[in-house]
Design an enzyme around this catalytic site. Sequence first.
Site, PDB file in Angstrom:
ATOM      1  N   VAL A   1       0.965  -1.369   0.101  1.00  0.00           N
ATOM      2  CA  VAL A   1       0.006   0.035  -0.126  1.00  0.00           C
ATOM      3  C   VAL A   1       0.915   1.492   0.081  1.00  0.00           C
ATOM      4  O   VAL A   1       0.445   2.210  -0.718  1.00  0.00           O
ATOM      5  CB  VAL A   1      -0.867  -0.064   1.109  1.00  0.00           C
TER       6      VAL A   1
ATOM      7  N   VAL B   1     -11.669  -0.258   5.063  1.00  0.00           N
ATOM      8  CA  VAL B   1     -13.098  -0.887   4.782  1.00  0.00           C
ATOM      9  C   VAL B   1     -13.270  -1.017   3.254  1.00  0.00           C
ATOM     10  O   VAL B   1     -13.420   0.036   2.628  1.00  0.00           O
ATOM     11  CB  VAL B   1     -14.195  -0.707   5.510  1.00  0.00           C
TER      12      VAL B   1
ATOM     13  N   ILE C   1     -12.928   1.186  -2.385  1.00  0.00           N
ATOM     14  CA  ILE C   1     -14.502   1.649  -2.228  1.00  0.00           C
ATOM     15  C   ILE C   1     -14.710   2.521  -1.405  1.00  0.00           C
ATOM     16  O   ILE C   1     -14.482   2.558  -0.179  1.00  0.00           O
ATOM     17  CB  ILE C   1     -15.595   0.433  -2.128  1.00  0.00           C
TER      18      ILE C   1
ATOM     19  N   GLY D   1      -1.279 -14.002  -4.419  1.00  0.00           N
ATOM     20  CA  GLY D   1      -0.862 -12.918  -3.817  1.00  0.00           C
ATOM     21  C   GLY D   1      -2.224 -12.154  -2.950  1.00  0.00           C
ATOM     22  O   GLY D   1      -2.070 -11.142  -2.391  1.00  0.00           O
TER      23      GLY D   1
ATOM     24  N   GLU E   1      -3.825 -12.937   2.871  1.00  0.00           N
ATOM     25  CA  GLU E   1      -3.086 -12.381   3.744  1.00  0.00           C
ATOM     26  C   GLU E   1      -2.071 -13.348   4.004  1.00  0.00           C
ATOM     27  O   GLU E   1      -1.924 -14.473   3.930  1.00  0.00           O
ATOM     28  CB  GLU E   1      -3.748 -12.125   5.142  1.00  0.00           C
TER      29      GLU E   1
ATOM     30  N   ASP F   1     -10.619 -10.709   9.006  1.00  0.00           N
ATOM     31  CA  ASP F   1     -10.334  -9.630   8.332  1.00  0.00           C
ATOM     32  C   ASP F   1     -11.875  -9.070   8.168  1.00  0.00           C
ATOM     33  O   ASP F   1     -12.108  -7.922   8.438  1.00  0.00           O
ATOM     34  CB  ASP F   1      -9.782 -10.125   7.040  1.00  0.00           C
TER      35      ASP F   1
ATOM     36  N   LYS G   1     -13.733  -5.512   9.523  1.00  0.00           N
ATOM     37  CA  LYS G   1     -14.389  -4.482   8.719  1.00  0.00           C
ATOM     38  C   LYS G   1     -15.793  -4.248   9.188  1.00  0.00           C
ATOM     39  O   LYS G   1     -16.208  -3.132   9.235  1.00  0.00           O
ATOM     40  CB  LYS G   1     -14.355  -4.855   7.343  1.00  0.00           C
TER      41      LYS G   1
ATOM     42  N   GLY H   1      -5.969  -4.714  -2.981  1.00  0.00           N
ATOM     43  CA  GLY H   1      -4.866  -4.287  -3.997  1.00  0.00           C
ATOM     44  C   GLY H   1      -4.171  -3.033  -3.570  1.00  0.00           C
ATOM     45  O   GLY H   1      -4.741  -2.091  -3.239  1.00  0.00           O
TER      46      GLY H   1
HETATM   47  N1  HSE Z   1      -6.751  -9.799   2.387  1.00  0.00           N
HETATM   48  C1  HSE Z   1      -7.839  -8.746   2.370  1.00  0.00           C
HETATM   49  C2  HSE Z   1      -8.942  -9.114   1.395  1.00  0.00           C
HETATM   50  C3  HSE Z   1      -7.182  -7.322   2.011  1.00  0.00           C
HETATM   51  O1  HSE Z   1      -8.638 -10.156   0.624  1.00  0.00           O
HETATM   52  O2  HSE Z   1      -9.699  -8.616   1.240  1.00  0.00           O
HETATM   53  C4  HSE Z   1      -7.948  -6.198   2.008  1.00  0.00           C
HETATM   54  O3  HSE Z   1      -8.318  -6.108   3.434  1.00  0.00           O
END
Ligand code: HSE
Length: 412
Positions: A12, A127, A131, A182, A185, A196, A200, A297
């Site tokens: 990022v 989150v 978006i 890739g 996580e 994850d 969120k 991404g």
């Molecule tokens: N591993 C997370 C996903 C990355 O696949 O959405 C973004 O938070």
Amino acid sequence: MAVIAVLGYGTVGSGVVEVMNTNRELIQSKAEQPVDIKYVLDLRDFPGDPIQNMITHNYDDILNDPEVEVVVEVMGGVDPAYSFVKSALQSGKSVCTSNKELVAAHGAELMRIAKENNVNFLFEASVGGGIPIIRPINRSITSDRIEAVTGILNGTTNYMLTKMDTEGLDYEDVLKDAQAKGYAERNPAADVEGYDACRKIAILASLATEKTVSYEDIYTEGITNISTTDMLYAQKLGGIIKLLGKAGFEDGRVWARVAPAVVSSDNPLSMVSDVFNAILLKGNMLGDVMFYGRGAGKLPTASAVVSDIVDAVRHRNINLGIKWSEEKQELMDIDDVKVSKLVRVEYAQKDSAIAAVGNIFAAKDIIELEGAEDEFAFVTKKASESEINSRLEELLNTDGINGILNTIRMEG
Ligand code: HSE
């Protein structure tokens, strides 16, 4: 002019630098001033990369530089991100972050500190990646009471479930594929166990209630128990299995959960495939509104981070007043939340198993799959989770029933 520092030159962080370079003039115009990166904090060096002359290994260089107005935290994880962010806010610097672990664990406190220091703590990228969802909740959907938030909040699992559904591939194979691409996580459990998505939905539920919904309180089930046979049953019902983060706000009561669900084909979330994410909000005046796009991404996530930088710079010395207090929001016991479930039954004696399902669940429609031996499925009526569980217990203790192979919630 606005001077910024980026903490972390990973996926990022390097995306933030790329977005800032590619769209320099546009960003300058939106921010109404030039925006320049002065420091990039990373443990590593990047010889040959133009970023190298901005690299520092010492966070104090950034903290003690009064020129730095905005700190961009894209390191991930709670430590040391939390102490870096806290000290930046206390020093009168705004912070923009993509770090959902940090926001879910300390968001309300960091927002309070930002307010006390007349700066901003912004987290659009935490989150749904690229978006826009945090800003719309805070600044657009301000005339509605939010009744429900339902999201496909994890791109990795959505990619995996899409492949299982469309190509009939097994869970293990699609996980390997997602890792090779890739998407997953570093620790795939964060994706596949739903952790994850849990962070969120905790963030979204906190914004909806304006209090703190603790992620530890959210019932969380991942996709590790989902098989291609489950997918086929879902297809027979005209639906598709998705990992949903969902929060409901009804009659002053709040509940939240992360779990796979059979999403019916007339629900717009059923059309969200591959790594895409979407968030469906229901407002009491607005009705349904859906936000769709790339939830992960490098560049989509960085785009959201840079939009926060622009917001922070344009609101110098003005706290944007995000409503999210440190007061804890109690959640309903998940057992009291009403659901309908797809139930897969393994039988020893088919006729008596069907009769038992009819007696115990008043379910008449039996779903059978070609090639699936000694089993069928049915859909329960809507009832509390505890009521469904006790009826399942009763079913299990009935002659002719060998076991319950899986249960999956239905999403209309
Ligand atoms: N591993 C997370 C996903 C990355 O696949 O959405 C973004 O938070």
